[in-house]
Design an enzyme around this catalytic site. Structure first.
Site, PDB file in Angstrom:
ATOM      1  N   CYS A   1       0.848  -1.205   0.000  1.00  0.00           N
ATOM      2  CA  CYS A   1       0.000   0.000   0.000  1.00  0.00           C
ATOM      3  C   CYS A   1       0.882   1.253   0.000  1.00  0.00           C
ATOM      4  O   CYS A   1       1.534   1.542  -0.986  1.00  0.00           O
ATOM      5  CB  CYS A   1      -0.966  -0.034   1.172  1.00  0.00           C
ATOM      6  SG  CYS A   1      -2.335   1.127   1.001  1.00  0.00           S
TER       7      CYS A   1
ATOM      8  N   HIS B   1      -3.597  -5.659   1.004  1.00  0.00           N
ATOM      9  CA  HIS B   1      -2.890  -5.879   2.264  1.00  0.00           C
ATOM     10  C   HIS B   1      -2.831  -7.366   2.634  1.00  0.00           C
ATOM     11  O   HIS B   1      -3.796  -7.891   3.188  1.00  0.00           O
ATOM     12  CB  HIS B   1      -3.600  -5.137   3.395  1.00  0.00           C
ATOM     13  CG  HIS B   1      -3.423  -3.659   3.357  1.00  0.00           C
ATOM     14  ND1 HIS B   1      -2.480  -3.020   4.127  1.00  0.00           N
ATOM     15  CD2 HIS B   1      -4.063  -2.685   2.664  1.00  0.00           C
ATOM     16  CE1 HIS B   1      -2.548  -1.716   3.909  1.00  0.00           C
ATOM     17  NE2 HIS B   1      -3.501  -1.483   3.011  1.00  0.00           N
TER      18      HIS B   1
ATOM     19  N   GLU C   1      -1.084  -8.694   5.035  1.00  0.00           N
ATOM     20  CA  GLU C   1      -1.039  -8.854   6.497  1.00  0.00           C
ATOM     21  C   GLU C   1      -2.427  -8.779   7.112  1.00  0.00           C
ATOM     22  O   GLU C   1      -2.600  -9.105   8.286  1.00  0.00           O
ATOM     23  CB  GLU C   1      -0.104  -7.797   7.111  1.00  0.00           C
ATOM     24  CG  GLU C   1      -0.694  -6.414   7.325  1.00  0.00           C
ATOM     25  CD  GLU C   1      -0.907  -5.599   6.053  1.00  0.00           C
ATOM     26  OE1 GLU C   1      -0.570  -6.088   4.970  1.00  0.00           O
ATOM     27  OE2 GLU C   1      -1.428  -4.471   6.157  1.00  0.00           O
TER      28      GLU C   1
END
Lengths: 993, 252
Positions: free
Chosen positions: B96, B209, B211
């Site tokens: 990002c 994302h 994670e």
């Protein structure tokens, strides 16, 4: 590249300062690209070569892949005008912030210039702004300004001028640099004579915007007239009369905002005296429950309420309001609201890490043409959009997920919008032998201010009106927050606490240093601070202004002298300014100096405990009987149409357009998000997050807000709000035994006076609401751990008087042992059985159905405080033992809306067998939940609810794959029709940028 | 076996460092976050790291352009060290805001920006920030790639500036640097590109994302998946990406 400079002007007769205007324009990226970035740079050509400056500006500001910089502008050069004329434009406009308004972009540009160009660039000044182009559809400049107001610029914080592209404007007609300029006041001790009669005392309070009552002014006068104080002041070489600084500190410390005088007042109600609503009902409820709740670590004492999470960690929660600033400048008001409550968490104990935000907004209907239009009231749509964007920037840029929230529309919020900003935090219980949820400030500790610099921001808050400002005067009425600066402060403070470098911390919010240092001084019983050490945004602030300025992004920290160097060095590493401004002691005074000279010496005991108690009479409030009387439904009601209308109602329709613009997943902890399900449309009742990523336990956040019942009975409103908050939390799986609640009261002025004829009635409503809150908290065994009140939510410009409905927001935080058991609201699979679980009474009167059809049934809802707690305890057990597949709170719009939402969330259908009448379909009441159960669990589910007195469990039907909602012969609607109605209700309000 | 070491950049408005460290540890790394000022001060942190992660966030408040000032800050001090790190075949992942920074540092896509800045991540076509889960297509990738074993996955995007644009005359040149595509147009990105990498596949930048999907209960539809009895014992796609990174780091 070409640039236009102003003719050199002389600054203080020494250095030549040039003004450079620099524009960054997208290369045809958008065919409708009609705006560009603009900045004003003041620099000394003797220090910085112009070419070098231009190169560096290009390096920092221009992405050559899709942007170009352009020469600028005006009378000397036609090229600028011609390029826009050639593209069919007729006007161009430029806007910039008014002097002194926080300019985040400019700060970043300057930091970047120093990074690439070196320290020399510290000598320049930058202001950012924007340019706009308009075509010939606008006839003149005034039309453009009118069109742009609130859309492209906000007149309270920005200035915009329009130029005709067919003419060449002189540099004088262009916007110059927005430099803060004002008369430097002589730094002399100013005393204020209090030897005045009552009328003059009142006048003084009004003139200086102190907002102190006559009684309070008299009390201060008496204090200075006492022999003891006279002697003391003489011995310390202080004038007998108060200094302006002292008077301002009194005004701040004794303000309603800080002292909560209404909640502390003696109130006569129904012939009985209530000595403090706060002590009787709010703290009273918590004290009553406390024995059963050993997890309450710190309640009502600190900047937020702290509750034990597990053996190692605690969680804390605080909700604030920022109504008046949001009414003036919605973006800045909401942004500083969310950043402010983040600091409350950072300032809890020895600091906590913010882990979630929750935001609740109350607005007037943006499209209601019947609402009054007043020059001092912003259009409701402007408020709604500005607030939404402010909270977006505040939450997203701080890396704190916005996990929960609500938007509620009611015409009474035309008086003032309500902006509730809440934040939760995580902290350790103990670390290296020190309790982390307490302050450990001791004598000799240094007072260090961390973060932003002090300017005229927010001095006297919103009372400082824009009319009194002149060209060059810094904007003080409204503020814009700097989330990036605050993020740096948060990172730094948490790192400093990791290294045990602080003994105490609190935030600078309302009241600035006066409040933060004044409060912390209470711990050791004394503090001395030197205003010369306080870093300022610009010179020329008077002493009292430095003391009460509400400039944002600041924390006040107590630091052991032995750790001071390490603390300041760490601040530097984190690019955060930290200044040692004094020390804490045991002298008993709040002592403020400017260098060696004392400018205030205040007795802490009198300052904190001397405010005289209010004494008021409250009127007993009775129901508005006409509203609750019976009105027959019109025959032949089309329930399909009614349901579609309700789904599109602003209070019911999908919040997706808002939710998507808030980062609700950052920090990686989310379990139940605001929108779930296969199509990610299922509106969940509460949020579940995992505060500790490696553990299973889930933290639940929810809220309850039911102002629609206030006009009938504020007691009902309060019990409904508590029930709703508890219900929402329990629907996703919270264990009701773990719930902690927060109260936020927003009222129109309830202090009776000749000018406020409604005061006694509102005060009566306040008493009723407190009683309801108390009864509900005790019944649910849910303690209040923190709260706030905002008691001046009315509007009066001499022509129109407006007041909000009495509003109580109840926020809940709870726990579930295993977050894998959390439940979302959408139906799950075909064949699941749909049940309706309820307790208490519901009504059509006061419902949203009543609002759209005019039907009334002469009843009012009632929370069954005996049965409801049992209902939630059983619901929790059912969720824990995985008996149910979905649970949804049945609230606004009633059962029909609840079923429709569960269908929309699932993309499936539902067949409900029962015959729906109005009451069954659309009544609204407390403690009502729709759940689904796998067919094979029917028996154990029904057995689970046996013998639950006062709780009704009815099987409604089952989940089917029809993509329709059928309810007997009353409702038959397609998923698509319902979805469209529901989805588009408020999207036009919020789907903008 | 010694775990590879990962450094996660923090500070200056970066805000996903904690969950990224958590994900890297689950993926097999020895990971820690470091404040950017400290990294710039000491500089030699790269010499004993195998992976540098620039995580998500709003560095410098996203002012001027997302990732721009962070890129200027890193490159003004550590240009040589970073380039040498990449040359040694060490790994860099930007997620990002980190991806936006890598493009501004001209480390991505590969050598395409060597001469001049020609690729950018700009405001979404809808001009709005959006937090939403998206469907992603991953073209068949070789063993030993970050996305090995993944084909069609879902991850959340949370950005306002994720639209890939280029000033290169041959826009298709970019395609071979893209290891991940949105299945639908979510932000106006050229050819629905969601990620970019370098020629060697050692530097990766992605808007989604990973994670944020390392446990099943992060998925917005997990309650239904659980009701259906789906297998939650295997790794979610986001975690697979970090495990893959760990595998590559071991062999690099």
């Amino acid at each position: 590249m070409n640039t236009l400079k102003n003719s050199p002007n002389q600054d203080s007769g020494e250095e030549t300062i040039d003004l450079l205007r620099f524009a960054v324009i997208d290369k045809k990226l958008n065919s409708n690209s009609d705006s560009f970035q603009l900045c004003w740079v003041r620099f000394s050509p003797e220090r910085i070569d112009e070419k070098e400056l231009l190169n560096r500006l290009s390096e920092v500001l221009v992405d050559e892949c899709y942007q170009k910089s352009d020469f600028f502008m005006g009378s000397m050069d036609f090229a600028w005008n011609n390029q826009w004329l050639a593209q069919g434009f007729k006007w161009w406009a430029e806007k910039q912030f008014l002097p002194g308004v926080t300019d985040n972009l400019a700060h970043t540009i300057k930091e970047a210039l120093v990074l690439v160009g070196g320290d020399e660039f510290n000598s320049i000044e930058i202001a950012s702004g924007k340019g706009f182009l308009f075509n010939k559809s606008f006839a003149n400049k005034d039309e453009i300004i009118e069109y742009s107001k609130y859309k492209l610029f906000h007149p309270l914080v920005e200035k915009m001028v329009v130029h005709d592209l067919s003419k060449l404007d002189t540099p004088g007609e262009l916007l110059g640099y927005p430099k803060v300029k004002f008369k430097l006041e002589a730094n002399e001790l100013v005393t204020v004579d209090l030897n005045l009669d009552d009328a003059k005392l009142e006048e003084l309070s009004k003139k200086r915007l102190l907002a102190l009552s006559l009684k309070e002014m008299q009390e201060i006068k008496k204090y200075y007239a006492s022999d003891k104080i006279k002697k003391l002041r003489a011995s310390k070489n202080m004038p007998a009369m108060p200094t302006d600084v002292e008077l301002e500190v009194f005004a701040q410390t004794w303000s309603e905002h800080c002292k909560h005088k209404i909640f502390a007042a003696d109130i006569e109600y129904e012939g009985k005296k209530i000595s403090s609503l706060y002590k009787t009902y709010i703290k009273g409820a918590t004290n009553k429950i406390r024995k059963k709740r050993p997890d309450l670590l710190s309640v009502f004492d600190d900047n937020s309420g702290v509750v034990k999470w597990d053996e190692e960690y605690a969680v804390c929660f605080k909700v604030e309001t920022h109504n008046s600033p949001s009414a003036l400048e919605p973006y800045g008001g909401a942004l500083t609201g969310i950043l402010g409550v983040n600091r409350d968490i950072l300032g809890t104990g020895l600091s906590a890490k913010p882990i979630f935000n929750t935001d609740i907004f109350c607005f007037a209907y943006p499209h209601d043409k019947s609402l009054p239009v007043r020059p001092k009231l912003l259009p409701p749509l402007v408020i709604a959009r500005g607030v939404r964007l402010g909270v977006q920037d505040g939450g997203n840029k701080s890396g704190i997920p916005t996990v929960n929230g609500a938007v509620y529309f009611h015409s009474s919020y035309r008086a003032k919008p309500l902006v509730f900003c809440g934040t939760g935090g995580l902290l350790r219980i103990e670390k290296d032998g020190r309790l982390q949820y307490a302050k450990h400030t001791k004598t000799g500790d240094r007072i260090v201010v961390v973060g932003g610099r002090v300017g005229k921001d927010g001095i006297h808050g919103a009372t400082f009106s824009s009319e009194t400002m002149h060209e060059g005067s810094p904007v003080s009425a409204v503020q814009i927050g700097d989330p990036f600066l605050q993020k740096r402060v948060i990172d730094f403070i948490l790192a400093a606490n990791e290294k045990n470098l602080m003994t105490g911390i609190t935030d600078n919010g309302a009241g600035g240093l006066s409040s933060s240092v004044g409060e912390m001084a209470g711990i050791t019983h004394g503090a001395t601070m030197d205003l010369d050490k306080v870093p300022l945004k610009y010179p020329g602030l008077s002493d009292w202004e430095i003391v009460v300025s509400e400039s944002q992004e600041r924390m006040s920290v107590s630091v052991d002298p032995k750790d001071l160097d390490a603390f300041l060095a760490l601040a530097q590493d984190y690019n955060v300014e930290a200044s040692d401004i004094g020390h804490f002691n045991t002298d008993g005074y709040f002592h403020i100096t400017r260098g060696d000279k004392t400018v205030a010496l205040l007795d802490l005991d009198f300052l904190h405990d001397g405010v005289p108690k209010l004494s008021m009479q409250a009127e007993v409030h009775t129901y508005e009987s006409t509203e609750s009387s019976y009105k027959l439904p019109e025959s032949g009601q089309d329930y399909n149409e009614a349901l579609l209308k309700l789904l599109a109602h602003p209070n019911i329709s999908s919040r997706e357009s808002i939710i998507r613009q808030y980062d609700h997943e950052v920090q990686g902890a989310s379990v139940i998000k605001p929108l779930m399900g296969p199509g990610r449309k299922a509106p969940c009742d509460a949020a579940v997050i995992k505060p500790i990523l490696s553990q299973q336990a889930g933290l639940i956040v929810s809220n309850g807000l039911c102002p629609q019942w206030s006009k009938y009975d504020a007691y009902l409103m309060a019990t409904m709000a508590v029930d709703e908050a508890v219900r929402n939390a329990c629907c996703v799986g919270a264990d009701p035994k773990t719930l902690s609640l927060l109260d936020n009261f927003c009222w129109a002025d309830p202090v009776p006076s000749p000018k406020n004829s409604e005061g006694a009635k509102r005060l009566g409503q306040l008493v009723r609401a407190c009683q309801g809150l108390y009864d509900a908290c005790v019944a649910f065994g849910a303690p209040l751990i923190s709260g706030k009140d905002s008691m001046k939510n009315d509007f009066d410009d001499g022509v129109v008087k407006l007041a909000i409905e009495p509003t109580l927001l109840v926020s809940a935080m709870g726990k579930m042992e295993n977050s894998d058991n959390a439940v979302s609201m959408e139906f799950k699979q075909i064949g699941d059985l749909i049940y309706f679980i309820s307790a208490g009474d519901a009504s059509i009167s006061g419902s949203h159905y009543s609002e759209i059809t005019g039907t009334r049934d002469g009843k009012l809802p009632k929370v069954d405080l005996k049965a409801a707690p049992k209902l939630y305890a059983k619901l929790h057990k059912a969720i824990e033992s995985q008996l149910i597949n979905s649970a949804h709170d049945c609230s606004e719009g009633g059962t029909a809306v609840c079923l429709a939402e569960c269908v929309i969330g699932s993309g499936l259908g539902a067949k409900v067998e029962i015959e729906g009448n109005e009451f069954a379909l659309f009544s609204e009441g407390p403690s009502r939940i729709i759940v689904t159960v796998s067919a094979d669990k029917q028996e154990s589910f029904e057995a689970h609810w046996k013998k639950t007195a006062g709780v009704e469990v009815i099987k409604l039907g089952e989940v089917v794959d029809s993509k329709r909602l059928h309810v007997g012969s009353s409702i038959d609607l397609s998923l698509q029709d319902m979805q469209e109605a529901w989805h588009n209700g408020v999207s036009d309000i919020f789907e903008v940028n | 076996m010694v775990s590879p070491r990962a450094i996660v950049l923090a500070g200056d408005g970066v805000n996903c460092e904690n969950e990224t460290v958590h994900a890297l540890r689950l993926g097999g790394f020895e990971a820690e976050s470091q404040h950017v000022s400290r990294l710039l001060k000491t500089g030699d942190f790269l010499s004993n790291s195998d992976l540098l992660v620039l995580p998500g966030g709003f560095s410098f408040g996203d002012e001027i352009q997302s990732g721009k000032v962070l890129a200027l800050k890193i490159m003004s001090r550590l240009k040589e060290e970073i380039e040498e790190f990449v040359e040694r075949g060490k790994l860099i992942i930007g997620i990002c805001n980190g991806f936006q920074a890598l493009v501004n540092m001209r480390l991505l896509p590969g050598n395409l920006q060597k001469e001049r800045k020609s690729v950018s991540l700009v405001h979404n076509e809808q001009t709005r920030f959006s937090d939403t889960w998206v469907d992603l297509d991953i073209p068949p990738s070789q063993e030993g790639h970050f996305f090995a074993g993944l084909e069609k996955i879902q991850l959340p995007i949370r950005h306002g500036e994720g639209r890939i644009v280029t000033s290169l005359p041959d826009q298709d040149a970019l395609l071979s640097y893209c290891p991940m595509f949105y299945t639908e147009d979510v932000n106006g990105s050229l050819a629905r590109m969601a990620a970019l990498q370098n020629e060697a596949g050692t530097v990766l930048g992605m808007m989604p994302h990973p994670e944020a999907y390392i446990r099943w209960t992060q998925h917005p539809n997990w309650p239904l998946m659980k009701t259906r009895g789906e297998d939650f014992s295997c790794d979610p796609p986001g975690l697979i990406i970090f495990r893959n990174a760990c595998q590559i780091a071991r062999h690099s």
